[in-house]
Design an enzyme around this catalytic site. Structure first.
Site, PDB file in Angstrom:
ATOM      1  N   SER A   1       0.805  -1.234   0.000  1.00  8.31           N
ATOM      2  CA  SER A   1       0.000   0.000   0.000  1.00  8.31           C
ATOM      3  C   SER A   1       0.837   1.283   0.000  1.00  8.31           C
ATOM      4  CB  SER A   1      -0.984  -0.005   1.173  1.00  8.31           C
ATOM      5  OG  SER A   1      -1.938  -1.015   0.967  1.00  8.31           O
TER       6      SER A   1
ATOM      7  N   THR B   1      -6.491  -3.440   7.478  1.00  7.90           N
ATOM      8  CA  THR B   1      -6.430  -4.789   6.915  1.00  7.90           C
ATOM      9  C   THR B   1      -6.504  -5.810   8.039  1.00  7.90           C
ATOM     10  OG1 THR B   1      -5.238  -6.189   5.345  1.00  7.90           O
ATOM     11  CG2 THR B   1      -3.878  -4.872   6.817  1.00  7.90           C
TER      12      THR B   1
ATOM     13  N   LYS C   1     -10.792  -5.497  10.268  1.00  6.98           N
ATOM     14  CA  LYS C   1     -11.849  -4.848   9.477  1.00  6.98           C
ATOM     15  C   LYS C   1     -13.186  -4.787  10.225  1.00  6.98           C
ATOM     16  CE  LYS C   1      -9.751  -5.698   4.988  1.00  6.98           C
ATOM     17  NZ  LYS C   1      -9.859  -6.273   3.650  1.00  6.98           N
TER      18      LYS C   1
ATOM     19  N   ASP D   1     -13.327  -2.729  -0.872  1.00 10.29           N
ATOM     20  CA  ASP D   1     -12.841  -4.008  -1.418  1.00 10.29           C
ATOM     21  C   ASP D   1     -13.692  -4.502  -2.593  1.00 10.29           C
ATOM     22  OD1 ASP D   1     -10.599  -4.415   0.150  1.00 10.29           O
ATOM     23  OD2 ASP D   1     -11.672  -5.520   1.713  1.00 10.29           O
TER      24      ASP D   1
ATOM     25  N   ALA E   1     -15.965 -16.974   3.644  1.00 10.76           N
ATOM     26  CA  ALA E   1     -17.056 -16.242   4.301  1.00 10.76           C
ATOM     27  C   ALA E   1     -16.486 -15.270   5.324  1.00 10.76           C
ATOM     28  CB  ALA E   1     -18.017 -17.233   4.961  1.00 10.76           C
TER      29      ALA E   1
ATOM     30  N   GLY F   1     -14.038 -11.502   5.990  1.00  8.09           N
ATOM     31  CA  GLY F   1     -14.235 -10.082   5.709  1.00  8.09           C
ATOM     32  C   GLY F   1     -14.233  -9.754   4.222  1.00  8.09           C
ATOM     33  N   ALA F   2     -13.320 -10.364   3.474  1.00 14.13           N
ATOM     34  CA  ALA F   2     -13.225 -10.038   2.046  1.00 14.13           C
ATOM     35  C   ALA F   2     -14.455 -10.543   1.295  1.00 14.13           C
ATOM     36  CB  ALA F   2     -11.952 -10.644   1.463  1.00 14.13           C
TER      37      ALA F   2
ATOM     38  N   GLY G   1      -5.147 -11.221  -7.433  1.00 18.46           N
ATOM     39  CA  GLY G   1      -5.779  -9.994  -6.969  1.00 18.46           C
ATOM     40  C   GLY G   1      -4.987  -8.697  -6.984  1.00 18.46           C
TER      41      GLY G   1
HETATM   42  N1  LIG Z   1      -6.600  -8.187  -3.487  1.00 17.52           N
HETATM   43  C1  LIG Z   1      -7.115  -7.443  -2.515  1.00 17.52           C
HETATM   44  O1  LIG Z   1      -7.196  -6.211  -2.599  1.00 17.52           O
HETATM   45  C2  LIG Z   1      -7.636  -8.115  -1.271  1.00 17.52           C
HETATM   46  C3  LIG Z   1      -8.502  -7.415  -0.405  1.00 17.52           C
HETATM   47  C4  LIG Z   1      -8.994  -8.083   0.712  1.00 17.52           C
HETATM   48  C5  LIG Z   1      -8.615  -9.399   0.961  1.00 17.52           C
HETATM   49  N2  LIG Z   1      -7.772 -10.032   0.101  1.00 17.52           N
HETATM   50  C6  LIG Z   1      -7.376 -11.444   0.326  1.00 17.52           C
HETATM   51  O2  LIG Z   1      -8.559 -12.204   0.536  1.00 17.52           O
HETATM   52  C7  LIG Z   1      -8.265 -13.305   1.400  1.00 17.52           C
HETATM   53  C8  LIG Z   1      -9.286 -13.376   2.536  1.00 17.52           C
HETATM   54  O3  LIG Z   1      -9.167 -12.239   3.376  1.00 17.52           O
HETATM   55  P1  LIG Z   1     -10.209 -12.011   4.584  1.00 17.52           P
HETATM   56  O4  LIG Z   1      -9.951 -10.647   5.081  1.00 17.52           O
HETATM   57  O5  LIG Z   1     -11.589 -12.353   4.173  1.00 17.52           O
HETATM   58  O6  LIG Z   1      -9.731 -13.118   5.639  1.00 17.52           O
HETATM   59  P2  LIG Z   1     -10.591 -13.750   6.832  1.00 17.52           P
HETATM   60  O7  LIG Z   1     -11.663 -12.819   7.273  1.00 17.52           O
HETATM   61  O8  LIG Z   1      -9.586 -14.234   7.813  1.00 17.52           O
HETATM   62  O9  LIG Z   1     -11.322 -15.028   6.182  1.00 17.52           O
HETATM   63  C9  LIG Z   1     -10.574 -16.125   5.775  1.00 17.52           C
HETATM   64  C10 LIG Z   1     -11.460 -17.109   5.004  1.00 17.52           C
HETATM   65  O10 LIG Z   1     -10.613 -18.091   4.431  1.00 17.52           O
HETATM   66  C11 LIG Z   1     -11.062 -19.402   4.829  1.00 17.52           C
HETATM   67  N3  LIG Z   1      -9.864 -20.253   4.907  1.00 17.52           N
HETATM   68  C12 LIG Z   1      -8.721 -20.018   5.593  1.00 17.52           C
HETATM   69  N4  LIG Z   1      -7.829 -21.010   5.370  1.00 17.52           N
HETATM   70  C13 LIG Z   1      -8.422 -21.872   4.525  1.00 17.52           C
HETATM   71  C14 LIG Z   1      -8.003 -23.095   3.921  1.00 17.52           C
HETATM   72  N5  LIG Z   1      -6.781 -23.617   4.147  1.00 17.52           N
HETATM   73  N6  LIG Z   1      -8.849 -23.730   3.073  1.00 17.52           N
HETATM   74  C15 LIG Z   1     -10.065 -23.206   2.830  1.00 17.52           C
HETATM   75  N7  LIG Z   1     -10.536 -22.064   3.390  1.00 17.52           N
HETATM   76  C16 LIG Z   1      -9.707 -21.406   4.229  1.00 17.52           C
HETATM   77  C17 LIG Z   1     -11.770 -19.175   6.139  1.00 17.52           C
HETATM   78  O11 LIG Z   1     -12.660 -20.259   6.362  1.00 17.52           O
HETATM   79  P3  LIG Z   1     -13.265 -20.570   7.834  1.00 17.52           P
HETATM   80  O12 LIG Z   1     -14.450 -19.670   7.991  1.00 17.52           O
HETATM   81  O13 LIG Z   1     -13.612 -22.009   7.771  1.00 17.52           O
HETATM   82  O14 LIG Z   1     -12.169 -20.271   8.819  1.00 17.52           O
HETATM   83  C18 LIG Z   1     -12.479 -17.851   5.844  1.00 17.52           C
HETATM   84  O15 LIG Z   1     -13.644 -18.043   5.081  1.00 17.52           O
HETATM   85  C19 LIG Z   1      -6.825 -13.112   1.851  1.00 17.52           C
HETATM   86  O16 LIG Z   1      -6.001 -13.916   1.031  1.00 17.52           O
HETATM   87  C20 LIG Z   1      -6.553 -11.646   1.582  1.00 17.52           C
HETATM   88  O17 LIG Z   1      -5.171 -11.381   1.336  1.00 17.52           O
HETATM   89  C21 LIG Z   1      -7.285  -9.423  -1.012  1.00 17.52           C
END
Ligand SMILES: NC(=O)c1ccc[n+]([C@@H]2O[C@H](COP(=O)([O-])OP(=O)(O)OC[C@H]3O[C@@H](n4cnc5c(N)ncnc54)[C@H](OP(=O)(O)O)[C@@H]3O)[C@@H](O)[C@H]2O)c1
Length: 280
Positions: free
Chosen positions: A17, A62, A66, A102, A128, A130-131, A239
């Site tokens: 960022s 981040t 969030k 996002d 499911a 934050g993203a 992404g």
């Molecule tokens: N490109 C961008 O601008 C951007 C923006 C935001 C986020 N992201 C990316 O999006 C991803 C998710 O971020 P988040 O903020 O939503 O994270 P989060 O709130 O921690 O959610 C993580 C999610 O991933 C699942 N998960 C974790 N490990 C797993 C595995 N080994 N196999 C299958 N499912 C798994 C979790 O499932 P459970 O519910 O079962 O734990 C949950 O649904 C990250 O990689 C982040 O870097 C990218």
């Protein structure tokens, strides 16, 4: 003195960022600084309030803050309210306004940068957290004929689908329940790629017409992108573009100027390409 902005997360040192906002600021002639602020969960609230008391103008938020950021601000924009998660905060007079850029960033990357268009698509959203929450509203704006959320913990997918039921037909399930379905667009919003994993979904969800998009990004293909390519998906993207587009939305909110994302995305991809001088 330049206006002060920061990214709050834990950990945060890996973030691109400062590079992105630094390029936006130079491009738009804005006198501002953007710093990284590593803040553990127990200190997040006090650290953010201290930053704003010291004159800070805006922040990005981040992992893992969030949801906590949504509780901290005075007002939420409609899309942040829908997502129940905040990745951008701007100070307006004495009020802190929380937004979620996002989903808009994802949609901008899919449609503008990658040139994709969808006609009543069948969409699968993996994850499911934050993203996924931030992406669901914008994905529903594509008017999908089928919208399925699948998650490792199925109950969280079901609960997320229920929260968005007013926007249209959407259902939640476990990965294993996807047998016998194919999709036009699959968005991986799990953090599996960060650990070198691919969500355990049936391979039949992908065919030669499917667009696969991993929100995660890295040097070379992410595990999900490599998986999608092996299955012969029409497109397999990571992404980087979403990262730049969500930052552009935040920048516009803070500075009132819409930056040109193209040169920033090109510079970022060049820096992140495998080879000397890159970081994971
Ligand atoms: N490109 C961008 O601008 C951007 C923006 C935001 C986020 N992201 C990316 O999006 C991803 C998710 O971020 P988040 O903020 O939503 O994270 P989060 O709130 O921690 O959610 C993580 C999610 O991933 C699942 N998960 C974790 N490990 C797993 C595995 N080994 N196999 C299958 N499912 C798994 C979790 O499932 P459970 O519910 O079962 O734990 C949950 O649904 C990250 O990689 C982040 O870097 C990218």
């Amino acid at each position: 003195m330049p206006d002060s902005y920061a990214l709050f997360g834990y950990p945060v040192q890996h973030s691109w960022s400062p590079f992105i906002h630094g390029m936006f600021a130079r491009q738009a002639g804005q006198d501002m600084v953007y710093r990284l602020h590593e803040s553990p969960p127990e200190r997040f609230r006090s650290d953010v309030l201290e930053f704003f008391s010291a004159g800070g103008r805006g922040i990005n938020v981040t992992l893992p803050h969030k949801r906590a950021a949504a509780d901290l601000v005075n007002e939420l924009t409609p899309r942040a309210q829908l997502a129940d998660a905040v990745n951008t905060v701007v100070r307006r007079d004495e009020l802190l306004i929380g937004d979620n850029t996002d989903g808009a960033g994802l949609l901008a990357d899919l449609t503008r940068n990658l040139g994709l268009s969808f006609d009543s698509p069948r969409i699968l959203l993996l994850g499911a957290g934050g993203a996924a929450r931030g992406a669901l509203g914008p994905l529903m704006s594509l008017e999908p004929r089928l919208m399925v959320i699948a998650n490792r913990t199925a109950e969280r997918a079901v609960a997320l689908a229920e929260d968005f039921a007013e926007l249209g037909p959407v259902s939640g399930c476990a990965f294993g329940r996807l047998e016998n379905h194919r999709f036009d667009l699959i968005v991986n919003a799990t953090s599996a790629s960060l650990r070198g994993d691919v969500p355990l979904i049936p391979i039949g969800v992908v065919d030669s017409m499917t667009v696969c998009y991993d929100m995660a990004y890295g040097v070379g293909d992410t595990p999900f992108v490599a998986w999608a390519k092996r299955l012969g998906a029409a497109r397999a993207e990571q992404g980087w573009g979403m990262l730049v587009e969500q930052a552009a939305e935040a920048f516009e909110l803070w500075r009132g100027v819409r930056p040109d994302t193209r040169p920033v995305l090109e510079a970022l991809k060049l820096r992140a390409a495998p080879g000397p001088g890159t970081r994971p």
